[in-house]
Structure formats: structure tokens, C-alpha cells
Design a protein around this motif. Structure first.
Motif, PDB file in Angstrom:
ATOM      1  N   LEU A  11      19.430 -11.633  22.539  1.00 33.24           N
ATOM      2  CA  LEU A  11      19.069 -10.542  22.359  1.00 33.24           C
ATOM      3  C   LEU A  11      19.278  -9.531  23.200  1.00 33.24           C
ATOM      4  CD1 LEU A  11      16.759  -9.039  20.261  1.00 33.24           C
ATOM      5  CD2 LEU A  11      14.780  -9.773  21.988  1.00 33.24           C
ATOM      6  N   ILE A  12      19.600  -8.019  23.058  1.00 29.33           N
ATOM      7  CA  ILE A  12      20.052  -6.894  23.864  1.00 29.33           C
ATOM      8  C   ILE A  12      18.884  -6.204  23.358  1.00 29.33           C
ATOM      9  CG2 ILE A  12      22.150  -5.164  24.232  1.00 29.33           C
ATOM     10  CD1 ILE A  12      23.118  -7.280  22.696  1.00 29.33           C
ATOM     11  N   ARG A  13      17.812  -6.719  25.015  1.00 28.53           N
ATOM     12  CA  ARG A  13      16.173  -6.032  25.106  1.00 28.53           C
ATOM     13  C   ARG A  13      17.014  -3.801  24.404  1.00 28.53           C
ATOM     14  NH1 ARG A  13      12.911  -9.552  25.202  1.00 28.53           N
ATOM     15  NH2 ARG A  13      13.367 -11.940  25.838  1.00 28.53           N
ATOM     16  N   SER A  14      17.399  -3.638  25.628  1.00 32.93           N
ATOM     17  CA  SER A  14      18.103  -1.972  24.986  1.00 32.93           C
ATOM     18  C   SER A  14      17.785  -1.418  23.765  1.00 32.93           C
ATOM     19  CB  SER A  14      18.799  -1.763  26.112  1.00 32.93           C
ATOM     20  OG  SER A  14      20.202  -1.989  25.266  1.00 32.93           O
ATOM     21  N   VAL A  15      18.489  -2.248  22.902  1.00 39.03           N
ATOM     22  CA  VAL A  15      18.324  -1.908  21.245  1.00 39.03           C
ATOM     23  C   VAL A  15      17.400  -2.525  20.695  1.00 39.03           C
ATOM     24  CG1 VAL A  15      20.365  -2.706  19.007  1.00 39.03           C
ATOM     25  CG2 VAL A  15      21.538  -3.020  21.470  1.00 39.03           C
ATOM     26  N   SER A  16      16.692  -3.551  21.118  1.00 37.44           N
ATOM     27  CA  SER A  16      15.524  -4.414  20.419  1.00 37.44           C
ATOM     28  C   SER A  16      14.549  -2.636  20.891  1.00 37.44           C
ATOM     29  CB  SER A  16      15.014  -4.914  20.720  1.00 37.44           C
ATOM     30  OG  SER A  16      13.890  -5.856  20.390  1.00 37.44           O
ATOM     31  N   ARG A  17      14.599  -2.217  22.168  1.00 39.92           N
ATOM     32  CA  ARG A  17      13.642  -1.314  22.318  1.00 39.92           C
ATOM     33  C   ARG A  17      13.864  -0.009  21.842  1.00 39.92           C
ATOM     34  NH1 ARG A  17      14.573  -2.953  28.835  1.00 39.92           N
ATOM     35  NH2 ARG A  17      13.365  -4.404  28.842  1.00 39.92           N
ATOM     36  N   ALA A  18      14.634  -0.308  21.355  1.00 44.07           N
ATOM     37  CA  ALA A  18      15.343   1.505  20.686  1.00 44.07           C
ATOM     38  C   ALA A  18      15.154   1.712  19.405  1.00 44.07           C
ATOM     39  CB  ALA A  18      16.779   1.847  21.224  1.00 44.07           C
ATOM     40  N   LEU A  19      15.261   0.556  18.489  1.00 43.15           N
ATOM     41  CA  LEU A  19      14.559   0.070  17.639  1.00 43.15           C
ATOM     42  C   LEU A  19      13.165   0.252  17.466  1.00 43.15           C
ATOM     43  CD1 LEU A  19      17.114  -2.290  16.677  1.00 43.15           C
ATOM     44  CD2 LEU A  19      17.157  -0.018  15.566  1.00 43.15           C
ATOM     45  N   ARG A  20      12.340  -0.561  18.553  1.00 44.15           N
ATOM     46  CA  ARG A  20      11.028  -0.272  18.208  1.00 44.15           C
ATOM     47  C   ARG A  20      10.568   0.882  18.434  1.00 44.15           C
ATOM     48  NH1 ARG A  20       9.610  -3.598  22.939  1.00 44.15           N
ATOM     49  NH2 ARG A  20       7.724  -2.728  23.091  1.00 44.15           N
ATOM     50  N   THR A  33       5.108  12.758  21.566  1.00 49.54           N
ATOM     51  CA  THR A  33       5.828  12.734  22.043  1.00 49.54           C
ATOM     52  C   THR A  33       6.174  11.631  22.846  1.00 49.54           C
ATOM     53  OG1 THR A  33       3.884  12.632  23.814  1.00 49.54           O
ATOM     54  CG2 THR A  33       4.035  15.017  22.921  1.00 49.54           C
ATOM     55  N   VAL A  34       7.057  11.953  24.272  1.00 44.45           N
ATOM     56  CA  VAL A  34       8.054  10.451  24.704  1.00 44.45           C
ATOM     57  C   VAL A  34       6.416   9.557  25.762  1.00 44.45           C
ATOM     58  CG1 VAL A  34       9.192   9.872  26.939  1.00 44.45           C
ATOM     59  CG2 VAL A  34      10.250  11.577  25.415  1.00 44.45           C
ATOM     60  N   LYS A  35       5.539   9.755  25.979  1.00 45.23           N
ATOM     61  CA  LYS A  35       4.477   9.514  26.352  1.00 45.23           C
ATOM     62  C   LYS A  35       3.975   8.999  25.378  1.00 45.23           C
ATOM     63  CE  LYS A  35       3.095  12.316  30.774  1.00 45.23           C
ATOM     64  NZ  LYS A  35       2.002  12.771  31.178  1.00 45.23           N
ATOM     65  N   GLN A  36       3.156   9.537  23.780  1.00 40.77           N
ATOM     66  CA  GLN A  36       3.201   8.672  23.373  1.00 40.77           C
ATOM     67  C   GLN A  36       3.578   7.585  22.391  1.00 40.77           C
ATOM     68  OE1 GLN A  36       2.400  12.598  20.601  1.00 40.77           O
ATOM     69  NE2 GLN A  36       0.061  12.102  21.024  1.00 40.77           N
ATOM     70  N   ILE A  37       5.252   8.062  22.438  1.00 43.71           N
ATOM     71  CA  ILE A  37       5.899   6.727  22.386  1.00 43.71           C
ATOM     72  C   ILE A  37       5.723   5.863  23.304  1.00 43.71           C
ATOM     73  CG2 ILE A  37       8.519   6.199  22.121  1.00 43.71           C
ATOM     74  CD1 ILE A  37       8.857   9.493  20.897  1.00 43.71           C
ATOM     75  N   ALA A  38       5.847   5.559  24.380  1.00 46.91           N
ATOM     76  CA  ALA A  38       5.688   5.335  25.778  1.00 46.91           C
ATOM     77  C   ALA A  38       4.856   4.300  25.460  1.00 46.91           C
ATOM     78  CB  ALA A  38       5.397   5.498  26.707  1.00 46.91           C
ATOM     79  N   ARG A  39       3.660   4.739  25.194  1.00 48.28           N
ATOM     80  CA  ARG A  39       1.952   3.747  24.227  1.00 48.28           C
ATOM     81  C   ARG A  39       2.233   3.229  23.727  1.00 48.28           C
ATOM     82  NH1 ARG A  39      -0.483   8.899  26.130  1.00 48.28           N
ATOM     83  NH2 ARG A  39      -0.922   8.899  24.319  1.00 48.28           N
ATOM     84  N   ARG A  40       2.353   3.621  22.909  1.00 43.94           N
ATOM     85  CA  ARG A  40       3.389   2.602  21.354  1.00 43.94           C
ATOM     86  C   ARG A  40       3.725   1.179  21.828  1.00 43.94           C
ATOM     87  NH1 ARG A  40       2.060   6.903  16.185  1.00 43.94           N
ATOM     88  NH2 ARG A  40       0.057   7.859  16.823  1.00 43.94           N
ATOM     89  N   CYS A  41       4.604   1.881  22.297  1.00 48.40           N
ATOM     90  CA  CYS A  41       5.992   0.799  22.503  1.00 48.40           C
ATOM     91  C   CYS A  41       6.097  -0.002  23.289  1.00 48.40           C
ATOM     92  CB  CYS A  41       7.226   1.173  22.575  1.00 48.40           C
ATOM     93  SG  CYS A  41       7.765   2.126  20.727  1.00 48.40           S
ATOM     94  N   GLU A  42       4.198  -0.054  24.491  1.00 49.10           N
ATOM     95  CA  GLU A  42       4.773  -0.340  25.888  1.00 49.10           C
ATOM     96  C   GLU A  42       5.963  -0.787  26.206  1.00 49.10           C
ATOM     97  OE1 GLU A  42       3.073  -4.386  24.508  1.00 49.10           O
ATOM     98  OE2 GLU A  42       1.030  -3.392  24.007  1.00 49.10           O
ATOM     99  N   LEU A  43       6.214   0.850  26.816  1.00 51.32           N
ATOM    100  CA  LEU A  43       7.238   1.150  27.385  1.00 51.32           C
ATOM    101  C   LEU A  43       6.843   1.853  28.906  1.00 51.32           C
ATOM    102  CD1 LEU A  43      10.212   1.348  24.904  1.00 51.32           C
ATOM    103  CD2 LEU A  43       9.551  -0.691  26.131  1.00 51.32           C
TER     104      LEU A  43
END
Length: 260
Positions: A11-20, A33-43
Motif C-alpha cells: 500500500l502506498i500511504r501517500s496515495v491512500s491519504r490523498a484519496l481520503r 479549510t486545510v485544518k478541517q480536512i486534516a481533522r477529518r482525515c486524522e492527518l
């Protein structure tokens, strides 16, 4: 829907994260916003920022003036390509459109995609209630739609049981069948009738009928045809609906055969 099998070792983690990230943005029509995306994706915010910048560069998300991100036009391009691939040869699309005009009923094609029941083509009819969910790619509610029933009827009882256990039997209406026993009895009635039916099981006041177009040993090549109409009309016109569906199904089968 994600593959139910175990996570691949490569599994390519960066691809998986981009899809999330893309999925999260797609579920928020007002933008994130970027912060909201980060929170929802746990990144982390830093990781999210790099992913979002890459997606924006490729056209899959768009940054608005207020700093929020929405899905980009490249997503629409991929969807159009998906619809074209699902629909099959032009003759099949023309057959569906002609059937929708002649009967006034919306017509649908469906097949197994990755082992899951999916709508693959749609032609809207003026007399049918609008079904905003039933678009190419829709892969839910197989137990509640005639299209889904026709495809599931081609499986063995054990295969159907596993399918229903995995994807569930959500009650879309009070008429939806929610037990495997009731579903098996309904399929048996459809087999005797020569057409699978549902009356208000997916949407209140709407009926759907379906027949098999292409039986095949390969489940991914099995195709079914369905039409939707007001439930009151189905109660009085079932035989006519079946006859017309079978006629259209033969034309669709001819179109598919000509391609191969």
C-alpha cells in the motif's frame, strides 16, 4: 466502497491519504479549510497541506478565495469517463433512450462491478418519478431494487447470503425486505413471474421491474435491465411492462453482442 480484503502489503500511504482527502472534500459541498480536512482525515496540517496542494495542481480540488477547498473539474471528467465505460457500445445507449421515450419510463442497466451490484447506465423517462440516487455508479440497496434482485438472483443461495451479510439490508422504506428469508421468497416469486419486482421498497410510491439481459458464467459480464414507474401503474400494467422490458432486453443484448 473499499475492498473488504486485507490491506495490501505494498500500500502506498501517500496515495491512500490523498484519496481520503479527496473523499472528505467531496462530502463537504460548502468547502473545507486545510485544518478541517486534516481533522477529518486524522492527518497533520503539514501533510494535509502538501496533499491538498498536489490535488489542486492536478485539478482534483479547487481553492476558493475564502481559503476553502472544493472538488475540481477533473473529478467530473473522470465521472464522464466512468459513465461512458459503464454504458457500453453506443447502440446500447440509444436503445435505452428510445425505450425511455417510447414508454415514458426511466430505464436502467446494471451489473456486478468488483463483485458489487451497480447501476451502469440510465435513460430518464418523462413519466417516471425522478430517482436522484439511481445514477451510474450507484452501488447500494441491491436488496431493495428490482435491478439488484435480478443480479442477485443469478447467484447461488450461499453467495447471496454472503452478499447480504456483507452489505446489509438497510430499510429504505417500511416495505423494504430486511431478512434473508423474506428476500429469498421474493426472488422465488420473481422467477415464477419471469420478472423481478419491487413496489415501494426503495422509494415510497415508486415501483421497479427488471429482467436479465445477459447471463454469463463470469458474474462481471451479467447484465440486467430495469425500469421505474409509479407504483399505481405497475399494479395495473405488470404484464405490459414485462413484455416491453423483454423486447428492450433483446435489443440491448444484440448491442452488447455486436461489440464483441
Amino acid at each position: 466502497m473499499r475492498d473488504p480484503l486485507a490491506e495490501p502489503s505494498d500500500l502506498i500511504r501517500s496515495v491512500s491519504r490523498a484519496l481520503r482527502v479527496l473523499e472528505s472534500v467531496g462530502r463537504a459541498p460548502k468547502g473545507l479549510t486545510v485544518k478541517q480536512i486534516a481533522r477529518r482525515c486524522e492527518l497533520t496540517v503539514a501533510t494535509t497541506y502538501h496533499l491538498v496542494r498536489t490535488l489542486a495542481y492536478e485539478g482534483y480540488v479547487i481553492r476558493r478565495e475564502d481559503g476553502t477547498y472544493i472538488v475540481g473539474l477533473e473529478v467530473a471528467d473522470r465521472y464522464r469517463e466512468l459513465v461512458t465505460a459503464f454504458r457500453g457500445p453506443p447502440a446500447v445507449g440509444e436503445t435505452l433512450r428510445r425505450a425511455a421515450v417510447d414508454t415514458g419510463y426511466s430505464h436502467y442497466l446494471g451489473r456486478f462491478v468488483g463483485g458489487q451490484v451497480a447501476v451502469t447506465a440510465v435513460a430518464e423517462g418523462a413519466r417516471s418519478p425522478y430517482m436522484e440516487d439511481l445514477v451510474p455508479g450507484f452501488d447500494e440497496g441491491a436488496h431493495a431494487t428490482a435491478l439488484g434482485k435480478s443480479l442477485l438472483a443469478t447467484l447461488t443461495a450461499e453467495q447471496r447470503f454472503r452478499y447480504l451479510r456483507e452489505y446489509g439490508m438497510r430499510p429504505f422504506t417500511t416495505a423494504t425486505l430486511t431478512t434473508a428469508e423474506a428476500f429469498e421468497a421474493d426472488l422465488a416469486a420473481g422467477e415464477r413471474r419471469g420478472m423481478q419486482l419491487e413496489l415501494g421498497q426503495f422509494r415510497q410510491g415508486v415501483a421497479c421491474a427488471s429482467v436479465l439481459v445477459s447471463p454469463d458464467k463470469d458474474m462481471e459480464r451479467r447484465v440486467v435491465l430495469a425500469c421505474a414507474l409509479p407504483a399505481s401503474e405497475m399494479m395495473t400494467s405488470a404484464r405490459v411492462v414485462r413484455a416491453k422490458l423483454l423486447t428492450v432486453a433483446r435489443s440491448v443484448a444484440d448491442g452488447i453482442a455486436a461489440e464483441h
